[in-house]
Every structure is written in structure tokens, then in C-alpha cells.
Design a protein around this motif. Structure first.
Motif, PDB file in Angstrom:
ATOM      1  N   LEU A   1      11.323  -0.479  -4.011  1.00 28.52           N
ATOM      2  CA  LEU A   1      10.041   0.172  -4.301  1.00 28.52           C
ATOM      3  C   LEU A   1       8.899  -0.680  -3.765  1.00 28.52           C
ATOM      4  N   HIS A   2       7.831  -0.005  -3.338  1.00 28.85           N
ATOM      5  CA  HIS A   2       6.659  -0.702  -2.803  1.00 28.85           C
ATOM      6  C   HIS A   2       5.434   0.163  -3.058  1.00 28.85           C
ATOM      7  N   PRO A   3       4.277  -0.433  -3.375  1.00 29.25           N
ATOM      8  CA  PRO A   3       3.069   0.373  -3.574  1.00 29.25           C
ATOM      9  C   PRO A   3       2.696   1.134  -2.303  1.00 29.25           C
ATOM     10  N   SER A   4       2.235   2.356  -2.477  1.00 26.35           N
ATOM     11  CA  SER A   4       1.782   3.157  -1.339  1.00 26.35           C
ATOM     12  C   SER A   4       0.301   2.891  -1.085  1.00 26.35           C
ATOM     13  N   PRO A   5      -0.116   2.858   0.175  1.00 22.55           N
ATOM     14  CA  PRO A   5      -1.551   2.695   0.448  1.00 22.55           C
ATOM     15  C   PRO A   5      -2.375   3.885  -0.006  1.00 22.55           C
ATOM     16  N   ASN A   6      -1.711   4.994  -0.367  1.00 22.11           N
ATOM     17  CA  ASN A   6      -2.430   6.201  -0.794  1.00 22.11           C
ATOM     18  C   ASN A   6      -2.713   6.235  -2.291  1.00 22.11           C
ATOM     19  N   THR A   7      -2.303   5.207  -3.018  1.00 23.73           N
ATOM     20  CA  THR A   7      -2.535   5.208  -4.465  1.00 23.73           C
ATOM     21  C   THR A   7      -4.026   5.078  -4.779  1.00 23.73           C
ATOM     22  N   PHE A   8      -4.452   5.692  -5.871  1.00 20.29           N
ATOM     23  CA  PHE A   8      -5.866   5.683  -6.249  1.00 20.29           C
ATOM     24  C   PHE A   8      -6.251   4.458  -7.073  1.00 20.29           C
TER      25      PHE A   8
ATOM     26  N   ASP B   1      -2.820   8.181  -9.508  1.00 24.40           N
ATOM     27  CA  ASP B   1      -3.096   6.897 -10.152  1.00 24.40           C
ATOM     28  C   ASP B   1      -2.122   5.813  -9.691  1.00 24.40           C
ATOM     29  N   MET B   2      -0.852   6.166  -9.573  1.00 17.94           N
ATOM     30  CA  MET B   2       0.150   5.204  -9.115  1.00 17.94           C
ATOM     31  C   MET B   2       1.113   5.921  -8.168  1.00 17.94           C
ATOM     32  N   ILE B   3       1.058   5.582  -6.901  1.00 17.48           N
ATOM     33  CA  ILE B   3       1.916   6.176  -5.884  1.00 17.48           C
ATOM     34  C   ILE B   3       2.704   5.052  -5.221  1.00 17.48           C
ATOM     35  N   SER B   4       3.975   5.298  -4.967  1.00 13.78           N
ATOM     36  CA  SER B   4       4.806   4.239  -4.386  1.00 13.78           C
ATOM     37  C   SER B   4       5.677   4.790  -3.274  1.00 13.78           C
ATOM     38  N   LYS B   5       6.199   3.877  -2.470  1.00 16.04           N
ATOM     39  CA  LYS B   5       7.220   4.197  -1.479  1.00 16.04           C
ATOM     40  C   LYS B   5       8.588   3.870  -2.068  1.00 16.04           C
ATOM     41  N   ILE B   6       9.573   4.644  -1.679  1.00 21.51           N
ATOM     42  CA  ILE B   6      10.948   4.388  -2.117  1.00 21.51           C
ATOM     43  C   ILE B   6      11.838   4.287  -0.881  1.00 21.51           C
ATOM     44  N   TYR B   7      12.580   3.197  -0.801  1.00 23.30           N
ATOM     45  CA  TYR B   7      13.528   2.994   0.292  1.00 23.30           C
ATOM     46  C   TYR B   7      14.944   2.983  -0.302  1.00 23.30           C
ATOM     47  N   ILE B   8      15.842   3.734   0.336  1.00 23.84           N
ATOM     48  CA  ILE B   8      17.245   3.748  -0.072  1.00 23.84           C
ATOM     49  C   ILE B   8      18.095   3.436   1.156  1.00 23.84           C
ATOM     50  N   ALA B   9      18.968   2.437   1.028  1.00 22.61           N
ATOM     51  CA  ALA B   9      19.816   2.009   2.148  1.00 22.61           C
ATOM     52  C   ALA B   9      18.976   1.710   3.378  1.00 22.61           C
ATOM     53  N   ASN B  10      17.836   1.032   3.144  1.00 26.86           N
ATOM     54  CA  ASN B  10      16.937   0.574   4.215  1.00 26.86           C
ATOM     55  C   ASN B  10      16.301   1.713   4.994  1.00 26.86           C
ATOM     56  N   GLN B  11      16.257   2.899   4.406  1.00 24.06           N
ATOM     57  CA  GLN B  11      15.569   4.025   5.004  1.00 24.06           C
ATOM     58  C   GLN B  11      14.532   4.559   4.024  1.00 24.06           C
ATOM     59  N   THR B  12      13.486   5.147   4.560  1.00 29.37           N
ATOM     60  CA  THR B  12      12.416   5.670   3.720  1.00 29.37           C
ATOM     61  C   THR B  12      12.844   6.984   3.080  1.00 29.37           C
ATOM     62  N   ALA B  13      12.983   6.960   1.767  1.00 27.99           N
ATOM     63  CA  ALA B  13      13.355   8.166   1.032  1.00 27.99           C
ATOM     64  C   ALA B  13      12.117   8.933   0.569  1.00 27.99           C
ATOM     65  N   GLU B  14      11.076   8.214   0.167  1.00 27.08           N
ATOM     66  CA  GLU B  14       9.825   8.828  -0.287  1.00 27.08           C
ATOM     67  C   GLU B  14       8.649   7.997   0.211  1.00 27.08           C
ATOM     68  N   LEU B  15       7.690   8.650   0.872  1.00 23.86           N
ATOM     69  CA  LEU B  15       6.476   7.951   1.303  1.00 23.86           C
ATOM     70  C   LEU B  15       5.421   7.933   0.216  1.00 23.86           C
TER      71      LEU B  15
ATOM     72  N   ASP C   1      -1.842  -0.597  -7.618  1.00 23.24           N
ATOM     73  CA  ASP C   1      -0.900  -1.001  -6.574  1.00 23.24           C
ATOM     74  C   ASP C   1       0.388  -1.467  -7.257  1.00 23.24           C
ATOM     75  N   ASP C   2       1.183  -0.507  -7.644  1.00 26.47           N
ATOM     76  CA  ASP C   2       2.365  -0.814  -8.438  1.00 26.47           C
ATOM     77  C   ASP C   2       3.426   0.251  -8.175  1.00 26.47           C
ATOM     78  N   ALA C   3       4.621   0.045  -8.705  1.00 19.05           N
ATOM     79  CA  ALA C   3       5.714   1.001  -8.598  1.00 19.05           C
ATOM     80  C   ALA C   3       6.551   0.892  -9.861  1.00 19.05           C
ATOM     81  N   MET C   4       7.246   1.970 -10.209  1.00 16.59           N
ATOM     82  CA  MET C   4       7.917   2.040 -11.510  1.00 16.59           C
ATOM     83  C   MET C   4       9.229   2.795 -11.379  1.00 16.59           C
ATOM     84  N   LEU C   5      10.261   2.309 -12.098  1.00 11.92           N
ATOM     85  CA  LEU C   5      11.567   2.969 -12.107  1.00 11.92           C
ATOM     86  C   LEU C   5      12.215   2.767 -13.462  1.00 11.92           C
ATOM     87  N   ASN C   6      12.883   3.823 -13.976  1.00 12.84           N
ATOM     88  CA  ASN C   6      13.514   3.777 -15.304  1.00 12.84           C
ATOM     89  C   ASN C   6      15.034   3.678 -15.269  1.00 12.84           C
TER      90      ASN C   6
END
Length: 473
Positions: free
Chosen positions: A396-403, A344-358, A406-411
Motif C-alpha cells: 500500500l502507498h498513499p495516492s497523490p490524489n488524496t485530499f 479524504d484518504m486514497i491509496s495505491k494498492i500493488y499485488i505481486a508487484n503490479q498496480t491493482a488499484e491507483l 497521506d496514508d493507507a489502510m487495510l483490515n
């Protein structure tokens, strides 16, 4: 027991701009959810020492004991008690009194059991009577670790304002005699140097809170995915409640951690949305039960329901030392009621300008809605030219693979400095020049060495004169 009526709040920096989010907001006001907050952790060791004080003080659910006639052993050779003069400018306890010394001194704390502990060192670099403020320079060591080196603390006052602050460390107490010794040593290369400390906290934690059984995600291929080993020590750099207000130590999960608001670290948050859900029943597991306060997992920041989301990264930046290694923990809890299934909601995560999670999918990671989870990442900050500091960014950035969204979330965010070597401390930035507060500092060295030097120079001068007369006679 919380109220049985469901409440969900989405506060946007801009107005609610899509029918989807407006419909979702109205629909889920009527959902019924009940649940209790988890009971706080009860640390076996919970020591708060008010250094330089002769009386106990009870402040914010903490009993600060005096370091005089206490069960904590103080080994020193001339340390003194001192009182802060400008008391109105700082918090009362433990920052109104200090232990100050021109020579090395050690506190020895009896702990209940070996294991991981929080060690918080409280400082207020004030003008202590009889001491030159600019001469505060010292190291702090415990066992195999050097926690601080050539530390003065004055530069923190310049950035934090006129108030006390704490430097927090996590280390594993291995002494089977159940003692934790902390030693303060004035810098030998600084004339008239002295050491000071206002307060010390020693607080136990669950064994797997940071020394976890699982590994860290090595996204930059510079580390292995092993968990933190018990010989590794950490220094807390930042602890942030994303999208929520400051959480004070009494409101933590029993370990008296301080969680700051994320507002000072946001660098790109257009338009962004504050998310809040105060009634969903959070489902903790053994790893997350004490990982963060209940309130942190009920608040979050998202990018917001706006078409602009595809055009930017929701970004935070944190100043850190270059050429150091950091441990980054990101906290998640998907509590938006219409985000219920994987994808439902998939995002990309970048840490120190590198891709941590696609493909960061909180529902997939946690196994459901309302389940707190965290992810750990090691980060090496390479040299940034001649700069001593650089920003560690989290984006954080929305992933193109989200269903669906187009959002991202962090607590929440935690950032620690760690090294597998024994030396934790970094450079002490910002040399501070201050006018002396005493014409004769108590740490002043004897004038005899100077007299000896003058005498030797005088003999050399007379010898040269005699030699000169001999050659030209």
C-alpha cells in the motif's frame, strides 16, 4: 449491547508525531456510538470427524464425533486406528488419533444440501506404531477434484513445529444424493506407502461468500472479470487479521475459520500504526455480513502519521507456488472517525508487484464510514526462474490524489489457490528422510518378486557360461 462510550485507539510503532493525529485522538474519545455484533452464521452442515477415535470429544465449541459407529460411512480394505505417541507435542483433538492404511479408503459424508462447503483436512505426521514415517505418501480426492497429490505432510511439521495443522479447501457439492466422498489413496510409485488422516471438517457456508455475484478486478489482464464459477475449487493458503491478534475458530462468524496475525508476513512497516475501534456500529450488507469476524473490521494497520509515508510501501509477502493462480481478497473498513468523505484518504494498492488499484478510496467503495467491504483479485504467479516458490506481495502507498491524509489502510487478507481445472494440488516440497520406526513395515511388499528376479538372473548367468565354453572349446 456494547458500551455507549466511544473508544478509538491508534497504537504507533513510533510515538504520535503530528498535532493533527493527536487532536483527532482526543476529539473522538467523546463520540457516542452504539451497536450489536452480527449474529454468527448457522451452517446447515457442521461435521467434525475425529478419525481413528472411538469416543466423542467436545473441544472449543466443536463436537468431534468418532469415526467408529458414526453416521459417516467408512469404506476401506484394512485401515486401522492409531494413536500418536508424542501426544504432549500437539493439540489433543483431533491430533491424538488417526486412521492409517496401506490401501485406499473412503469416507462418505451425508450433507444436508448441495452447495459450497469448507473441507478441512487435519494432519499430524507423527510416528504411528508399525509404520515408517518416511513412507507416508498419498493423494486425497473428492468427486472431480484432486485436493492433494503425493502428500506426506512431514515438511509442514518442519516449518510449523511439532503440532497438527489443517489444509482447508472450498468446493461446491453438486451431488443431488447429498453425499460428499473423500478418498485417501497411498502413492502407487512409493514402496510401502501409506495414507493417514487425523480429522475432517465439513462446514456449510453462505452461497455468495466466495462464489460471489460480482466479478474480480483483473488488473493484470490475464483473466476476465467473471465471478468464481461453482465448478472452481479453492485451497486456502493464508487468512490474516491485519493489525490485530489471532482470531481463533470459535470467534469466527460461525464457520470456524482461523485468522492469523499479520506480523509474520510484514516486510516493510515503517513506522506503521495499529488502529482499533471497538465501539463503532459496523454496517454490514448481504455480501459482507459473514465475510469476516467483527473483530477483523475493528482492527487495521495504517502507515501512520509520518512524513516518511511517501518514501515507502507498507508491504506484506506470502510464499506461494510459482506458475499457479491465486485469488486474493482484501478486507477494508474505514473506521477512523475523521475520515468521513470521499477523497479524504486514497491509496495505491500493488499485488505481486503490479498496480491493482491507483485510487483505492474505502469510503467511496463502501458508501460510508464503518461499512465493511472487500475486493477480489485474480493473480497469476509466473515462473520465477528455477525457484519452486516465490513471494506474492501486497503493498500500500498513499495516492497523490488524496485530499486530506497521506496514508493507507487495510483490515484483512485472504489468499487462495484456485484452478478451473480439476487438479488443485501443487508439488509436495522438501523430500523428508527419516529413520524407519519399524523393521518390518506393515505395507511391505512380498519378497516373491525379488526371488523371481534372482532366479532369472541366475539362468542368464549359466547360459552365458555355457556359451563361453562352447566358443572356446
Amino acid at each position: 449491547m456494547r458500551s455507549s462510550s466511544y473508544k478509538y485507539l491508534c497504537l504507533l510503532n513510533s510515538s504520535i508525531s503530528t498535532p493533527l493525529y493527536f487532536t483527532f485522538f482526543l476529539l473522538h474519545l467523546t463520540i457516542l456510538v452504539t451497536g450489536d455484533s452480527p449474529q454468527p452464521y448457522l451452517p446447515l452442515d457442521n461435521i467434525a470427524l475425529n478419525c481413528g477415535s472411538s469416543s466423542e470429544k467436545y473441544v472449543n465449541d466443536t463436537n468431534w464425533t468418532a469415526d467408529i459407529n458414526s453416521k459417516v460411512a467408512l469404506q476401506d480394505s484394512g485401515s486401522i486406528q492409531s494413536t500418536v505417541h508424542d501426544q504432549a507435542s500437539t493439540n489433543p483433538v483431533p491430533y491424538h488419533t488417526a486412521r492409517v492404511s496401506c490401501s485406499k479408503f473412503t469416507y462418505k459424508f451425508p450433507v444436508t444440501t448441495p452447495g459450497p462447503k469448507f473441507v478441512r483436512l487435519h494432519f499430524y505426521p507423527a510416528s504411528y506404531p508399525g509404520f515408517n514415517r518416511s513412507k507416508a505418501s498419498f493423494s486425497v480426492t473428492t468427486g472431480r477434484y484432486t485436493l492433494l497429490s503425493n502428500f506426506s505432510g512431514v515438511h509442514y511439521t518442519e516449518t510449523h513445529g511439532a503440532r497438527g495443522y489443517a489444509r482447508e479447501f472450498i468446493l461446491n457439492v453438486e451431488d443431488e444424493r447429498k453425499n460428499l466422498s473423500i478418498t485417501f489413496t497411498p502413492s502407487p510409485h512409493v514402496a510401502d506407502a501409506y495414507a493417514f488422516i487425523n480429522g475432517i471438517e465439513i462446514v456449510s457456508m453462505p452461497t455468495n461468500l466466495y462464489y460471489t455475484a460480482g466479478g474480480m478486478k483483473d488488473f493484470n489482464k490475464e483473466f476476465n472479470s467473471d465471478p468464481l464459477q461453482k465448478e472452481t475449487a479453492l485451497e486456502m493458503m493464508y487468512r490474516v487479521n491485519v493489525g490485530g491478534a489471532e482470531i481463533t475458530p470459535p470467534d469466527d462468524t460461525g464457520m470456524f475459520r482461523m485468522w492469523l496475525s499479520d506480523i509474520d508476513y510484514l516486510t516493510d512497516a515503517r513506522p506503521s500504526a495499529y488502529q482499533y475501534n471497538d465501539t463503532i456500529q459496523l454496517q454490514y450488507n448481504n455480501d459482507t455480513r459473514y465475510a469476516a469476524p467483527d473483530e477483523l473490521y475493528r482492527t487495521a494497520r495504517t502507515m501512520g502519521p509520518d512524513a516518511i509515508n511517501a518514501e515507502y510501501n507498507l508491504t506484506w509477502e506470502f510464499p506461494v507456488h510459482s506458475t499457479s493462480t491465486y485469488f486474493v481478497r482484501l478486507h477494508f473498513c474505514q473506521f477512523i472517525p475523521i475520515v468521513l468523505k470521499k477523497g479524504d484518504m486514497i491509496s495505491k494498492i500493488y499485488i505481486a508487484n503490479q498496480t491493482a488499484e491507483l485510487n483505492a478510496d474505502i469510503i467511496d467503495w463502501a458508501g460510508g464510514n464503518g461499512v465493511p467491504i472487500y475486493k477480489d483479485y485474480p493473480v497469476m504467479m509466473h515462473a520465477g526462474g528455477i525457484e519452486e516458490f516465490q513471494n506474492l506481495s501486497i503493498a500500500l502507498h498513499p495516492s497523490p490524489n488524496t485530499f486530506s491524509f497521506d496514508d493507507a489502510m487495510l483490515n484483512g487478507i485472504e489468499i487462495f489457490k484456485f484452478r478451473k481445472r480439476d487438479h488443485l494440488s501443487g508439488t509436495n516440497p522438501g523430500a523428508y528422510q527419516d529413520s524407519p520406526t519399524s523393521t518390518t513395515p506393515p505395507c511391505a511388499t512380498s519378497s516373491k518378486p525379488k526371488l523371481v528376479v534372482d532366479y532369472i538372473l541366475g539362468l542368464q548367468f549359466h547360459f552365458i557360461v555355457i556359451l563361453f565354453c562352447y566358443w572356446f572349446s
